[in-house]
Each structure stands twice: as C-alpha cells, then as structure tokens.
Design an enzyme around this catalytic site. Sequence first.
Site, PDB file in Angstrom:
ATOM      1  N   ARG A  16      -0.693 -11.818 -11.517  1.00 34.72           N
ATOM      2  CA  ARG A  16      -0.157 -10.712 -12.042  1.00 34.72           C
ATOM      3  C   ARG A  16       1.143 -10.323 -10.979  1.00 34.72           C
ATOM      4  O   ARG A  16       2.027  -9.392 -11.429  1.00 34.72           O
ATOM      5  CB  ARG A  16      -0.899  -9.607 -12.188  1.00 34.72           C
ATOM      6  CG  ARG A  16      -1.817  -9.094 -10.843  1.00 34.72           C
ATOM      7  CD  ARG A  16      -2.910  -8.251 -11.207  1.00 34.72           C
ATOM      8  NE  ARG A  16      -3.063  -7.008 -10.860  1.00 34.72           N
ATOM      9  CZ  ARG A  16      -3.722  -5.957 -10.740  1.00 34.72           C
ATOM     10  NH1 ARG A  16      -5.342  -6.619 -10.949  1.00 34.72           N
ATOM     11  NH2 ARG A  16      -3.622  -4.891 -10.636  1.00 34.72           N
ATOM     12  N   GLU A  21     -13.041  -7.980 -16.134  1.00 32.03           N
ATOM     13  CA  GLU A  21     -11.936  -8.154 -15.639  1.00 32.03           C
ATOM     14  C   GLU A  21     -11.934  -9.854 -15.663  1.00 32.03           C
ATOM     15  O   GLU A  21     -10.947 -10.672 -15.494  1.00 32.03           O
ATOM     16  CB  GLU A  21     -11.659  -8.012 -14.286  1.00 32.03           C
ATOM     17  CG  GLU A  21     -11.573  -6.386 -14.086  1.00 32.03           C
ATOM     18  CD  GLU A  21     -11.445  -5.731 -12.850  1.00 32.03           C
ATOM     19  OE1 GLU A  21     -10.249  -5.379 -12.427  1.00 32.03           O
ATOM     20  OE2 GLU A  21     -12.367  -5.898 -11.920  1.00 32.03           O
ATOM     21  N   HIS A  38       0.906  -1.243   0.151  1.00 37.03           N
ATOM     22  CA  HIS A  38      -0.032  -0.062   0.076  1.00 37.03           C
ATOM     23  C   HIS A  38       0.881   1.313  -0.136  1.00 37.03           C
ATOM     24  O   HIS A  38       0.362   2.196  -0.629  1.00 37.03           O
ATOM     25  CB  HIS A  38      -0.823  -0.012   1.347  1.00 37.03           C
ATOM     26  CG  HIS A  38      -1.939  -1.169   1.472  1.00 37.03           C
ATOM     27  ND1 HIS A  38      -2.317  -1.689   2.369  1.00 37.03           N
ATOM     28  CD2 HIS A  38      -2.116  -2.240   0.142  1.00 37.03           C
ATOM     29  CE1 HIS A  38      -2.950  -3.126   1.981  1.00 37.03           C
ATOM     30  NE2 HIS A  38      -2.837  -3.221   0.715  1.00 37.03           N
ATOM     31  N   ASN A  63      -5.572  -5.716 -16.402  1.00 40.73           N
ATOM     32  CA  ASN A  63      -4.384  -6.423 -15.599  1.00 40.73           C
ATOM     33  C   ASN A  63      -5.199  -7.594 -15.018  1.00 40.73           C
ATOM     34  O   ASN A  63      -4.278  -8.882 -15.068  1.00 40.73           O
ATOM     35  CB  ASN A  63      -4.342  -5.382 -14.321  1.00 40.73           C
ATOM     36  CG  ASN A  63      -3.839  -3.942 -14.637  1.00 40.73           C
ATOM     37  OD1 ASN A  63      -3.156  -3.922 -15.711  1.00 40.73           O
ATOM     38  ND2 ASN A  63      -3.897  -2.943 -13.686  1.00 40.73           N
ATOM     39  N   ASP A  64      -6.407  -7.649 -14.359  1.00 38.22           N
ATOM     40  CA  ASP A  64      -6.750  -8.833 -13.892  1.00 38.22           C
ATOM     41  C   ASP A  64      -7.450  -9.716 -15.127  1.00 38.22           C
ATOM     42  O   ASP A  64      -7.049 -10.950 -15.006  1.00 38.22           O
ATOM     43  CB  ASP A  64      -8.140  -8.452 -13.162  1.00 38.22           C
ATOM     44  CG  ASP A  64      -7.817  -8.250 -11.796  1.00 38.22           C
ATOM     45  OD1 ASP A  64      -7.025  -9.029 -11.129  1.00 38.22           O
ATOM     46  OD2 ASP A  64      -8.252  -7.131 -10.968  1.00 38.22           O
ATOM     47  N   CYS A  79      -8.789   0.484 -18.718  1.00 36.18           N
ATOM     48  CA  CYS A  79      -8.033   1.048 -17.714  1.00 36.18           C
ATOM     49  C   CYS A  79      -6.871   0.385 -16.903  1.00 36.18           C
ATOM     50  O   CYS A  79      -6.121   0.789 -15.751  1.00 36.18           O
ATOM     51  CB  CYS A  79      -8.939   1.589 -16.599  1.00 36.18           C
ATOM     52  SG  CYS A  79      -9.846   0.141 -15.646  1.00 36.18           S
ATOM     53  N   ARG A 115     -10.050   4.386  -7.838  1.00 39.30           N
ATOM     54  CA  ARG A 115      -9.927   3.230  -6.854  1.00 39.30           C
ATOM     55  C   ARG A 115     -10.287   3.578  -5.558  1.00 39.30           C
ATOM     56  O   ARG A 115      -9.407   4.112  -4.841  1.00 39.30           O
ATOM     57  CB  ARG A 115      -8.481   2.544  -6.836  1.00 39.30           C
ATOM     58  CG  ARG A 115      -7.989   2.046  -8.541  1.00 39.30           C
ATOM     59  CD  ARG A 115      -6.539   1.451  -8.278  1.00 39.30           C
ATOM     60  NE  ARG A 115      -6.397   0.449  -9.364  1.00 39.30           N
ATOM     61  CZ  ARG A 115      -5.503   0.983 -10.415  1.00 39.30           C
ATOM     62  NH1 ARG A 115      -4.977   1.946 -10.226  1.00 39.30           N
ATOM     63  NH2 ARG A 115      -5.197  -0.037 -11.437  1.00 39.30           N
ATOM     64  N   ARG A 161     -15.053   3.504  -8.876  1.00 41.35           N
ATOM     65  CA  ARG A 161     -15.311   2.018  -8.726  1.00 41.35           C
ATOM     66  C   ARG A 161     -15.654   1.810  -7.336  1.00 41.35           C
ATOM     67  O   ARG A 161     -14.645   2.278  -6.532  1.00 41.35           O
ATOM     68  CB  ARG A 161     -13.779   1.490  -9.065  1.00 41.35           C
ATOM     69  CG  ARG A 161     -13.931  -0.095  -9.129  1.00 41.35           C
ATOM     70  CD  ARG A 161     -12.736  -0.699  -9.551  1.00 41.35           C
ATOM     71  NE  ARG A 161     -11.483  -0.503  -8.790  1.00 41.35           N
ATOM     72  CZ  ARG A 161     -10.287  -0.977  -9.229  1.00 41.35           C
ATOM     73  NH1 ARG A 161     -10.222  -1.632 -10.346  1.00 41.35           N
ATOM     74  NH2 ARG A 161      -9.441  -0.932  -8.173  1.00 41.35           N
TER      75      ARG A 161
END
Length: 755
Positions: free
Chosen positions: A643, A609, A367, A632-633, A680, A474, A510
């Site tokens: 990933r 995703e 994080h 990405n997912d 995205c 996000r 989101r």
Amino acid sequence: MRGALGGPRVLLRRLREVVAEPASAQERLDKIVVLIAANMVAEVCSVYVLRVDGTLELYATEGLNRQAVHITVMRSDEGLVGLVASEAAPINLSDAQAHPAFSYRPETGEEIYHSFLGVPILRAGNTLGVLVVQNRARRTYSEEEVEALQTTAMVLAEMIASGELLTLAEPGAEPAVRRPVHVTGAALTDSIALGHVVLHEPRVVITNFIADDVQKELRRLRSAVQTLRAELDLMLESGEVAEGGEHRDVLEAYRMFAHDRGWVHKLEEAVLTGLTAEAAVERVQSDTRARMLRQTDPYLRERLHDFDDLAHRLQRQLLGYDHAPTRDKLPEHAIIVARSMGPAALLDYDRNRLRGLVLEEGGPNSHVTIVARALGIAAVGEVPNATGLVDPGDAIIVDGAAGDVHIRPSPDMEGAYVERVRLRARRQLQFLSLRDRPCVTKDGQPVALMINAGLMVDLPHVAEAGAAGVGLFRTELQFMVAAQFPRTSEQLALYRSVLDAAGGKPVVFRTLDIGGDKVLPYMRNLEEENPALGWRAIRLGLDRPGLLRSQVRAMLRAAAGRELRIMFPLVAAVQEFDEAKSLVERELTHLRRHGHKLPDRVEIGSMVEVPSLLYQLDELLERVDFLSVGSNDLIQFLYAADRSNTRVANRFDQLSIPVLRALKLIADKAHAHGKPLTLCGEIASKPLGALALIGIGYRALSLLPSAVGPVKAMLLELDAAKAERLIVPLIKRPHSGASIRAKLTAFAESEGLPL
Ligand code: PEP
Ligand code: MG
C-alpha cells in the site's frame, strides 16, 4: 608566480571598510571589484548575479568594458561563467579560450585575457552569482588564491541576500535570491495553507564575517571543535541517546566527522584567509552543501545532513546559542520548514498559530505526517533542499493536497490560492450546516459515521464533525510519538482522556499495531525480509504478552464504570483472536480480584485485514462482539500490492469487483450472525467509496475526520436501495477484474449526488 598582494586578510579588511562606507549599491560593487583585482594582481574582476529568469547578469567589472555592465546577460548554461554557476564549483584555467565552454562576448572585450578563475557566490548551498578574475598572461591561480576568492564571494553573497541590489534591477530581472520558487514534493495532507516561513532549526545568524585577529579566531575554532568532540563523546557514553531523539549510529557518524582531519583542516584554512571562526564554518559548509546537493547517491546525501548538523552544532557552540531550537515565539500563520522532524517536535508548536509544514524528508507514512494530518495542517514532504531555499519570514504557500510549495509567491499565485482557500472554507461551512442533521439516507437508512483517531488532538473532531464516535483509535500513535515506551499509567491517562473527550459516544480502541512499517524509535528494529508480512500487530502482542497485557489493563481501568470496546489488528486465524480474548478476560479477573472498578461492559472485536479470515468468517463471527474491516491492509494483501509503494499501490482499483465481492461477503456474514460491522479503511473516506459500501450492505463507517462532511452530504441525497440494485448485480456477474468506478460515477451524476 606572484601571490595575492597583501593576502586575503588585507583584502577582507578593506572590503569591510567598503561595505561600511555610505555609498550606493553600484558604487560599492564598483569599489569591490577594483579592490579584488588589485589585491589579486588581476587585470579583470567581474561580478555576475543570477537573476530570477535564470540568467547571469554582469553587475560590475574592473578590466572589462564598463559599458557592458547590466548589458551582458548570459544563460546559466552559457560560457565558463555559466559552468561555474551550474556546477557550483570553482573553475581555474590558464587558457580559458581553449576550454570548450568558452563563449566570447564582443561587448566585454575579454578576448585578450587568457587565465580565468571563477568561483560561485554561494549561500546555504545555493548559487547567487559568480565572481571572476582574469589575467592576460597564461597562469594558474594558486590554491590560496582560489580560497581567497571564495572567501570574498561570501561577502558578496551577503550583499546580494540583503536585497540591496534590487534597486539596480529591471522588473522581472531581479537577483534570483528573492525570486519566487515553485517546488513539488510528496502530498502529505489534504489542506492548503498560506503563511510565513519558520525554520525548525533556526539558521545561525552571522553578523561578523571578517576577523580582527586571525590567531584569536583560530583559537576560538579549535576550542569549539574540542568542546564539540567532548560533547559528542559524552552523549554517546551517557546512554541517553534515544531520549534525545538521536540514534546512536547518527551520533557515531557525527563523531567520526568531528574527528575528520580534512574537515578541520578546511575550517582552519578558511580562518587563515581572514574569516571569523563562525564565518569559516559557514563557508566550508556552503561548499560542501553545494557539492553534495548535486549528488544523486542517497548515501552521500545522507552524509550531507550529518555534516550540516555538525556545522550547526559548531556554529552554535561558537556563538553561544542554545542547542534547543526556540519554539516559544511562533508568528501567526507559521509554516515550519525542516529537514526532518519527529512527531513530538511538531506537537510542541503552538497549534493555534501553526498552519503548515514542509520537510526535506518525511514520506506519506512517516510519523510526523500522521501527526500533521491529525493536526489538520497542510504538509508537503520530500522537498529537496527546502531549508536552503527559504529565509525566515518568507511568504510561502503549502498545498498539501497537490504536493506543491510556492516560496515567495507572485501576487497572481497568491491571489489564486487565496481564492481556493476561500472556496474550501465555504464548502466547510456547508458541511457544518449538516452537522446536527441525523445521518440517514434519502430512503430512510441510518448510517453511523465515526472518525479514525490516534491522538488527543483528534478528539475535538468528534463534536466538530458531528460524528457518532471513534470507530478506530490507533493506540500505536502514542507509542510512535513518544521517546520511550509509554508507561501503563501514561496509557491509562490517555485512554481516560479520550473517553472523557468523546462525551459518552463509543470509542473503539485498537491494541498496538506496531511492526511492519510502524517502527518505534526506541525499540530494536528487526531486519525483516517482508516487514508487512512480518512480526507485527497482534503477532507481536501475543508473543510478547507483557506489552499487550499492560495495554489491556490500562484500557480496562480507563473505562471503569463505562463501556469499553477493544479490537485486535491483523488477526489471521481464529485462535489468535481466542488467545487475545482470554488475555483480556484474565486481566479482568485480575482487576476484579484486586478490587478495581471495572467497565460496565467490555465488547471485544477483531479487525478483518488478512484474507485468510474470509474463509473463517463463521467461526470468527461466533466469537466476536463486532468486526471492523481494515480495508487498507485487506486490499494490499488481496492484491499482494504494497500500500505504500507508489509503483504498485494504484495498480488495482479499490472499487474493483474482486475487492467489493470480498467486502460484501464479510457484510453478508456479519448480518447473518447479527454482529455489528464497521469499515475503517480509507476507501470509506471518499464519497464514491462510501456509496459502493452502502450498496453492498455497510451501515457503519469510520472515516478521516475531514471526510465526514463530504460523505454525509452524499449520503443525505442517496437512495440506498437504488444503489444496491445497481451495485449488487454489477459485482455478481462474470467480469474481467474490472473496476465499477465509472458506473458508480455515472450513477452519482444521474442521481445528483455531491461527490
Ligand atoms: C486498515 O488497514 O485499513 C486500517 C484501518 O489500519 P491501518 O491503516 O492503521 O493499518
Ligand atoms: Mg491495518
């Protein structure tokens, strides 16, 4: 066997006098070796200093041939002295010459000495040199003597660290303590920074090593240990564990160590050798650190951190320091060096002065990394012993793109980096000059470039980059940086500020994407076999609707009188979208009934995703207001390749035909249904990736803020129709799963596209 003459306390007292006397560094060292030899009834006492080139140089001796001083230089893996240095542990032998590592140096005349005791000169776990005593007779030095010599070595460590021996060294052969160090870790961000070290947890500065009154020091130590134990008990009992950012199990471990008899006994023994209580803690900790640093077992290394923390707490207790590290006086161009850090702590620093971050822990998905990226600072993680390698104020270069850290860089290295930073700044200026130009390809196709964001600190990038809005906000980041669940009112305040800061440009919020690897410190962490496939994102939201409801309510209220765009992450089935959408509608009804002002328009979309959606696109597109591809997912699930697992993440190229076919299918369907579509994921943030996406029909991308300039520069030069004519046939024809990267690169080159 005779013990030390007058004991270690007398020795320390005499050493203090010597250190205080006005004399040259060499005179002082010469006196020190004489004193130690006399006190320990040894015929020989020698000091070897570790040099920048990794060798050990004899700096002073009593008993060996004095002509050898500054002449005898040994490799760090040579002889017993080398062994003490490399093991960072004492060696105590009654017959040194029988030891396989013994190496004879004729210039020193040491063949007549049999017994050997060598201890490392340690500081913060780093070896700075070796202190040796030798005797003719075969004898084993007692525990107390080993202890006494280690204590004495501490005084030498401070002398070396102070830099006063520099005057005695040849250029290129200086004591290693100030040497340039290059370490490599995990590349966390894309930036490079030059600056000066600020320790996140300032090291306690000990000015007084030698006790005036040993009994008094013993009392101080015991009372500090008592207070420390009581404090830990209180923290554990008060239930405020999570708020302090510390986990219960960590505190439990601290408590266990604080009651560890062995540890306390070692501390007391160190005090009995004549050290002040705080110096004793330092000594014991330096030994523990040196030993643990050589451990490869992750569990033991973790325990080292626990011991480190405990030692720090104890020293602060003894010296009356505040527990909270001070954050107020950050120097210009500050580079924070820390063992680990929470995201909120990083946000506490003055952003205008903060340039970089080096962490011993902290991987690409942690994080604090996310926050570092949002702040646009250079960051490198997974650098072993970073905090032990630096001193506050040291010059340091952090190359977040390559994962390199240069501590006390040479002028050449610094010059090279200054040049790189200058080049980057020049490129940024070029991008800046494109900022206000409409983003339209050479053949007249408009492309919307938006940014991905998650914190308020991201929002200025919309204007700075000239982006069309926020294509992905996000929301989980607010939850990840908080110490507890943000209240609805806090969420509302954030969303309102985000909309205000976007200045009328669209923002796509989101809903919470937590679970999987995105854990909240204050939420019970479920042990799942496959967290990426587990109870996360929308799944959690639908099963615990209270959380989702309060978030949706906060969004609806924040967007009163404006347009609101909401999207749901990790939707795998159409009915999940239906459920989530009706939750939004129920909230709207609720707010309307209670007389709240509502958004002018609410657009509800879904992320794509999960591969299952590829086979429900028609049904999904009938229901949604827009789609956004989370590549990405999607790619990780298409290839079943984690990933964040470096062993497999790069096994399959993102620009491979199967991926592009899937992405094109989504684009074709969205166009057929007349529904807006964005992508995205990170694939859009590279000019080559963006080129491929334009070629298969994407006209809206959401990027890392730093990618807007480079991608736009490429798009302005691109003939989109030509790209389509190249790419579509390439991905249609039979293939063996190949990447089209090389073909795209060749196309970009022939078209003169900046990549
Ligand atoms: C994605 O999966 O591509 C995406 C944008 O979401 P995140 O990276 O937050 O999982
Ligand atoms: Mg995702």
